[in-house]
Design an enzyme around this catalytic site. Structure first.
Site, PDB file in Angstrom:
ATOM      1  N   PRO A 138       0.087  -1.284  -0.447  1.00  0.00           N
ATOM      2  CA  PRO A 138       0.275   0.450   0.129  1.00  0.00           C
ATOM      3  C   PRO A 138       0.820   1.154  -0.133  1.00  0.00           C
ATOM      4  CG  PRO A 138       0.109  -0.984   2.413  1.00  0.00           C
ATOM      5  CD  PRO A 138       0.799  -1.694   1.111  1.00  0.00           C
ATOM      6  N   CYS A 139       1.575   0.943  -1.509  1.00  0.00           N
ATOM      7  CA  CYS A 139       2.189   2.466  -1.276  1.00  0.00           C
ATOM      8  C   CYS A 139       1.412   4.085  -1.076  1.00  0.00           C
ATOM      9  CB  CYS A 139       3.064   3.108  -2.309  1.00  0.00           C
ATOM     10  SG  CYS A 139       2.624   1.946  -4.377  1.00  0.00           S
TER      11      CYS A 139
END
Length: 175
Positions: A138-139
């Site tokens: 989850p950047c």
DNA sequence: GATGTCGACGTGG
DNA sequence: CCACGTCGACATC
């Protein structure tokens, strides 16, 4: 033994309410995820050789996981991820990202601290941009300082959408 | 306060 | 070399 001339990966369409993602698999697991509209007609999956049952099974996990995240919840299970294309530095960054739960965020600076390189803030941004498996790694949960959105290689609208689904509200929305 | 500049960092072109 | 999904410090209005 010699390697075959065929590339050792498969690409499968991943339909969601937001459009068709494209998931790439190596023999080790999921190695790339593309947002809808990035696809642009390349790699027609129909033209591929037979997809192994193992990969199809992984794809079901990927599909369920991506669908979960798009709804703002935590995936029950992930497929194996093949992040071997990354450098040492990048993999350390991605490892930190995987520890950020839905609805939580860190700043680029906090990620830099977490890997013990507090001044490598900008390089962290680069590593986030190089993340081959967005959404599941989850950047989008990494924000700029002062709760500002920061950039997103695949387009800020995706970052906003993902965060909104997780009920993360950015400071600037209230001003 | 509001702006502008700078140095630090890893990676790829 | 340079350009990036940055940050914080400092300078100067």
């Amino acid at each position: 033994m010699n390697v075959t001339a065929d590339p050792e990966w498969w690409a499968l369409i991943l339909p969601t309410a937001e459009g068709e993602f494209l998931a790439h698999y190596s023999e080790q697991g999921l190695c790339e995820l593309d947002f809808p509209s990035e696809i642009g007609g390349r790699n027609s999956p129909a033209a591929q050789r037979e997809v192994p049952a193992q990969v199809l099974r992984w794809h079901e996990f990927t599909t369920a996981a991506v669908t979960s995240v798009l709804k703002g919840s935590s995936p029950a299970a992930l497929p194996p991820l093949d992040l071997s294309a990354g450098t040492e530095f990048q993999r350390r960054v991605w490892q930190v990202l995987r520890g950020i739960g839905p609805g939580r965020t860190l700043t680029y600076g906090q990620v830099a601290e977490a890997i013990g390189r507090p001044t490598a803030v900008r390089a962290v941004g680069g590593a986030c941009g190089a993340n081959p498996v967005p959404v599941l790694v989850p950047c989008h949960r990494v924000l700029a300082a002062n709760s500002r959105l920061g950039g997103f290689s695949s387009g800020q609208k995706w970052k906003r959408l993902l965060l909104a689904r997780e009920k993360v509200y950015l400071l600037c929305w209230f001003i």
